[in-house]
Design a protein around this motif. Structure first.
Motif, short mmCIF file in Angstrom:
data_model
loop_
_atom_site.label_atom_id
_atom_site.label_comp_id
_atom_site.label_asym_id
_atom_site.label_seq_id
_atom_site.Cartn_x
_atom_site.Cartn_y
_atom_site.Cartn_z
N UNK A 149 -27.80 -6.08 -6.79
CA UNK A 149 -28.61 -6.69 -7.92
C UNK A 149 -30.19 -6.06 -8.22
N UNK A 150 -30.78 -5.99 -6.83
CA UNK A 150 -32.10 -5.37 -7.09
C UNK A 150 -32.15 -3.78 -7.65
N UNK A 151 -31.13 -3.09 -7.27
CA UNK A 151 -30.91 -1.51 -7.58
C UNK A 151 -30.90 -1.60 -9.02
N UNK A 152 -30.01 -2.74 -9.68
CA UNK A 152 -29.72 -2.75 -11.08
C UNK A 152 -31.04 -3.01 -11.91
N UNK A 153 -31.75 -4.13 -11.25
CA UNK A 153 -32.88 -4.42 -11.65
C UNK A 153 -33.92 -3.15 -11.83
N UNK A 154 -33.83 -2.31 -10.85
CA UNK A 154 -34.66 -1.18 -10.73
C UNK A 154 -34.44 -0.04 -11.68
N UNK A 155 -33.32 -0.42 -12.32
CA UNK A 155 -32.76 0.78 -13.35
C UNK A 155 -31.75 1.52 -12.55
N UNK A 156 -31.62 1.60 -11.64
CA UNK A 156 -30.24 2.50 -11.07
C UNK A 156 -29.15 2.09 -11.56
N UNK A 157 -28.16 3.08 -11.70
CA UNK A 157 -26.74 2.88 -11.85
C UNK A 157 -25.96 2.70 -10.62
N UNK A 158 -24.77 1.73 -10.45
CA UNK A 158 -24.07 1.71 -9.25
C UNK A 158 -22.48 1.92 -9.60
N UNK A 159 -22.13 2.63 -8.89
CA UNK A 159 -20.46 2.76 -8.99
C UNK A 159 -20.06 2.60 -7.70
N UNK A 160 -19.20 1.47 -7.61
CA UNK A 160 -18.73 1.22 -6.29
C UNK A 160 -17.11 0.80 -6.20
N UNK A 161 -16.44 0.93 -5.01
CA UNK A 161 -15.27 0.86 -4.79
C UNK A 161 -15.28 -0.35 -3.91
N UNK A 162 -14.58 -1.37 -4.15
CA UNK A 162 -14.43 -2.56 -3.19
C UNK A 162 -13.34 -3.39 -3.23
N UNK A 163 -13.09 -4.10 -1.86
CA UNK A 163 -11.90 -4.84 -2.02
C UNK A 163 -12.30 -6.36 -1.86
N UNK A 164 -13.70 -6.45 -2.07
CA UNK A 164 -13.98 -7.92 -2.06
C UNK A 164 -14.45 -8.37 -3.49
N UNK A 165 -13.54 -9.29 -3.69
CA UNK A 165 -13.79 -10.09 -5.12
C UNK A 165 -15.07 -10.46 -5.29
N UNK A 166 -15.55 -11.22 -4.46
CA UNK A 166 -16.78 -11.89 -4.46
C UNK A 166 -17.99 -10.93 -4.77
N UNK A 167 -17.89 -10.15 -4.17
CA UNK A 167 -18.86 -8.97 -4.23
C UNK A 167 -18.87 -8.25 -5.65
N UNK A 168 -17.92 -8.02 -6.09
CA UNK A 168 -17.61 -7.30 -7.35
C UNK A 168 -18.05 -8.32 -8.41
N UNK A 169 -17.60 -9.53 -8.48
CA UNK A 169 -17.95 -10.65 -9.39
C UNK A 169 -19.58 -10.98 -9.45
#
Lengths: 506, 213
Positions: free
Chosen positions: B177-197
């Motif tokens: 969340x802090x990365x997004x606030x700092x303006x970075x883009x994030x592309x991630x692969x994940x199996x954790x629904x809670x993390x994605x949400x």
């Protein structure tokens, strides 16, 4: 209860016999059928062995005719040097790989049982000790033959070499079992003796009885030496055998993964992977280090880190310094322009151990893609410190060339020699492993993965192609420099990637 | 406006088996996009194709509207990647890895940045350890730390929650969340629904019915 349990515990030999029976029950071929299938390999071995023997014999005949004076003095030291080198190799390998070892499977399934460990480990210990002896004798055979000694003297020399190597291995086993450092001290002792011998050869202060002189007392002394080393090997091997019951599992765990990893690397002739395995083994014994932070930014940070590596692991640099005696010994033996070949070969043999950083960034793309530089920049930065070290080594050997060239020319020849060493080292460290993803190459021995055979020659190929022209006066040096520079340019090319099968669409 | 990362009609096949076909994807600055799907659906293959670790059979990957060529120093400066196959120098300690990487990227206040990341990832106690002495979880943290000690505009993460404990996953959510606030883009692969949400603005589903939510 405990007595019943002790009675019920099988002996190691019984377990091995049971496993052998299971394996034989599953085998589909008889041993002679395997030999039938392997006839090409066997024939090739015999033919190549005969050719190598012929070459060595031819060289001996030529040396008999041509070697006089200082050359003959140096030649008289050849058997002793070869013997010490073979023992040194046996000791170094024994310390690195065991010599008492078990496979990971045997460790997991058998060492945790109440079966006597001595029973389980004894056969491999004796095989290793005997193998070290035979391998050392085979290694020393060519130098001993080239020394021009008689059959009896040569045979005694080889027996002494075999005994000494077996004794060294058995002693290393004993130190491993008892977790002592005696084998390290013996290794350095043998290294120092070898160095002093080469120093004596370089300064012309040592010689043994010349070839062909059948001095009875010399032969008796040699026979006594051979008997002593063989006797020592037997005594030490029995001592190690007796101690096997004391070995701790943690001691065996240090080497149990090294053998399978090295076997896998050897099966694919991947010398780079073997280097990685040994590097990992070297560092797996240390849990932590005193961290050093700070330094310049940008690509110079990589160079700075390599400089810190010199302080952290000075042993290869000390070895390089010690081996400065090689070119001077060759010069004393009147090797002429061959001094440059010897110097560059020494640089190639030691060079990869100076290139830990370069090796890690070239074995996979994992670290390379994390750095904000072109591949050429990263590789050049990591080659700078070892490259300068090898160039300095060649320049320090320049006085050894004064017998064939005036001072300015000797410096020029040293620069060319150093470049050969650097280029061959870079090629050796950065070469790609065999590519198992590509189609197999058809050979008389069957399908072979692309690059499998060439992988064995990595480094040596550049040393030959760039180094041999140094033997030619005049344009040969220019050709050598050209080949070395071209090799460095090619090895550090920006577009060399792991996955090179298909171009990226745009 | 040009997206930070654009993937157009990406295709990748292994022999006759087409893993990725006509994949379209964009990541804006300050946005997180998740790639989800069952095992074997091509999530990690997609990331590898995006960062240039694997060849594509077709399509294009653009960074700021320019073809993404991982050989370019500019791309390596902007894109921080954490895949599963990170390699280590066997003779450098954990903190030396981070120090080297930060300096190679010309980061400001290197020591401070490295100390902060070590603290954040609870790696201070093992900072002098060699990689061979680290547990798999600590290695994973080191891999994540490698992306955080350097300047970046796009974070590409392959299952970053792998081998992290519950506290580690909670930290990861906060960090993304802090990365997004700092303006970075994030592309991630994940199996954790809670993390994605909790962290992602959009989700690309791969598998039988590939679509974007």
């Amino acid at each position: 209860m405990s007595i019943d349990a002790a009675r019920a515990t099988p002996r190691g030999g019984e377990l091995r016999a049971t496993m052998r029976d299971w394996r034989r029950g599953r085998s589909e071929l008889k041993i002679w059928q395997v030999f039938e299938d392997a006839y090409v390999a066997l024939l090739s071995t015999v033919i190549i062995g005969s050719m190598a023997g012929n070459v060595v014999w031819g060289l001996r005949t030529m040396t008999d005719a041509a070697c006089r004076g200082a050359c003959a003095d140096a030649r008289s030291l050849l058997p002793m040097s070869a013997a010490l080198l073979a023992v040194l190799l046996a000791l170094a390998l024994a310390r690195l790989l065991g010599p008492v070892f078990v496979s990971p499977a045997a460790s997991a399934w058998l060492l945790s049982t109440p079966v006597d460990r001595r029973d389980l480990l004894r056969p491999s210990l004796w095989r290793t000790v005997a193998g070290a002896g035979f391998a050392a004798a085979a290694l020393a055979a060519a130098p001993v033959l080239l020394a021009g000694r008689g059959p009896a003297e040569s045979a005694l020399h080889l027996a002494a070499v075999a005994g000494a190597a077996a004794a060294g291995t058995a002693y290393a086993a004993r130190c491993q079992i008892r977790e002592r450092r005696g084998a390290v001290r013996v290794t350095w002792l043998v290294t120092a003796t070898l160095w002093i011998l080469m120093l004596a050869a370089a300064s012309g202060r040592a010689e043994l009885p010349p070839p062909g002189v059948s001095d009875t007392s010399w032969l008796v002394g040699l026979a006594a030496g051979a008997a002593l080393t063989i006797g020592l090997a037997v005594v030490l091997a029995f001592g190690s055998d007796r101690d096997l019951a004391l070995v701790r599992r943690r001691t065996l765990a240090e080497t149990e993964s090294t053998w399978p990893s090295l076997s896998g690397a050897l099966a694919s002739f991947d010398l780079g992977l073997m280097y990685d395995v040994l590097l990992a083994r070297r560092w797996s014994t240390a849990a932590s280090v005193r961290s050093r932070r700070g330094g310049p930014k940008g690509a110079m940070a990589l160079v700075h880190r390599d400089l810190l590596r010199v302080a952290r692991v000075p042993q290869p640099w000390i070895l390089l310094l010690i081996l400065l005696v090689v070119p001077y010994a060759l010069a004393a033996a009147e090797a002429g322009r061959g001094v440059m070949l010897g110097t560059s070969l020494t640089a190639l043999l030691v060079g990869p151990s100076l290139c830990a950083g370069l090796r890690v960034v070239t074995r996979t793309d994992g670290l390379l893609v994390m750095l904000p530089f072109r591949r050429r920049t990263v590789l050049t930065a990591h080659l700078l410190v070892p490259g300068l070290g090898l160039m300095a080594y060649a320049l320090l050997a320049a006085p050894a060339l004064l017998t064939i060239a005036e001072p300015p020319e000797a410096v020029g020849l040293s620069v060319a020699t150093g470049l050969v060493g650097v280029a061959a080292t870079a090629r050796s460290v950065c070469a790609r492993p065999p590519d198992f993803a590509r189609p197999l190459v058809s050979t008389p021995a069957g399908g072979v993965p692309t690059g499998l055979v060439a992988n064995l020659a990595r480094g040596i190929d550049v040393w030959l192609v760039a180094g041999l022209p140094l033997l030619i006066e005049g344009w040969g040096v220019g050709l050598s420099v050209g080949v070395s520079v071209l090799t460095l340019w090619w090895v550090t090319r920006p577009d060399a990637r792991r996955e090179s099968g298909r171009p990226q669409p745009r | 406006m040009t997206a930070l990362l654009s993937v157009r009609a990406l295709r990748r096949a292994f022999g006759d088996h087409v893993v990725l076909d006509s994949v379209e994807l964009t990541v804006e600055e300050g946005e997180a996009v998740a790639v989800v799907g069952p095992n074997g659906s091509g999530k990690s293959t997609l990331l590898r194709c995006v960062v240039g670790a694997m060849a594509r059979d077709g399509g294009a990957v653009l960074l700021d509207g320019e073809p993404l060529d991982e050989r370019s120093p500019r791309v390596r400066r902007d894109v921080a990647v954490v895949m599963d196959d990170i390699d280590f120098f066997p003779d450098l300690s954990l903190v030396e890895h981070l120090d080297l990487l930060a300096r190679a990227h010309g980061a400001d206040d290197v020591e401070e940045v490295v100390d902060d990341v070590l603290e954040e990832l609870r790696l201070v106690e093992v900072s002098g350890h060699l990689p061979s002495a680290l547990s798999s979880g600590q290695r994973r943290r080191l891999a994540l730390a490698s992306a955080l000690v350097r300047p970046r505009r796009l974070l590409v993460l392959d299952e970053p929650e792998q081998r992290l404990d519950a506290e580690g996953v909670a930290w990861l959510k906060d960090r993304l969340l802090r990365e997004k606030q700092a303006g970075s883009g994030v592309l991630l692969v994940s199996h954790r629904a809670d993390l994605v949400e909790a962290t992602c603005d959009r989700v690309l589903r791969l598998g039988e019915h590939s679509d974007v939510d």
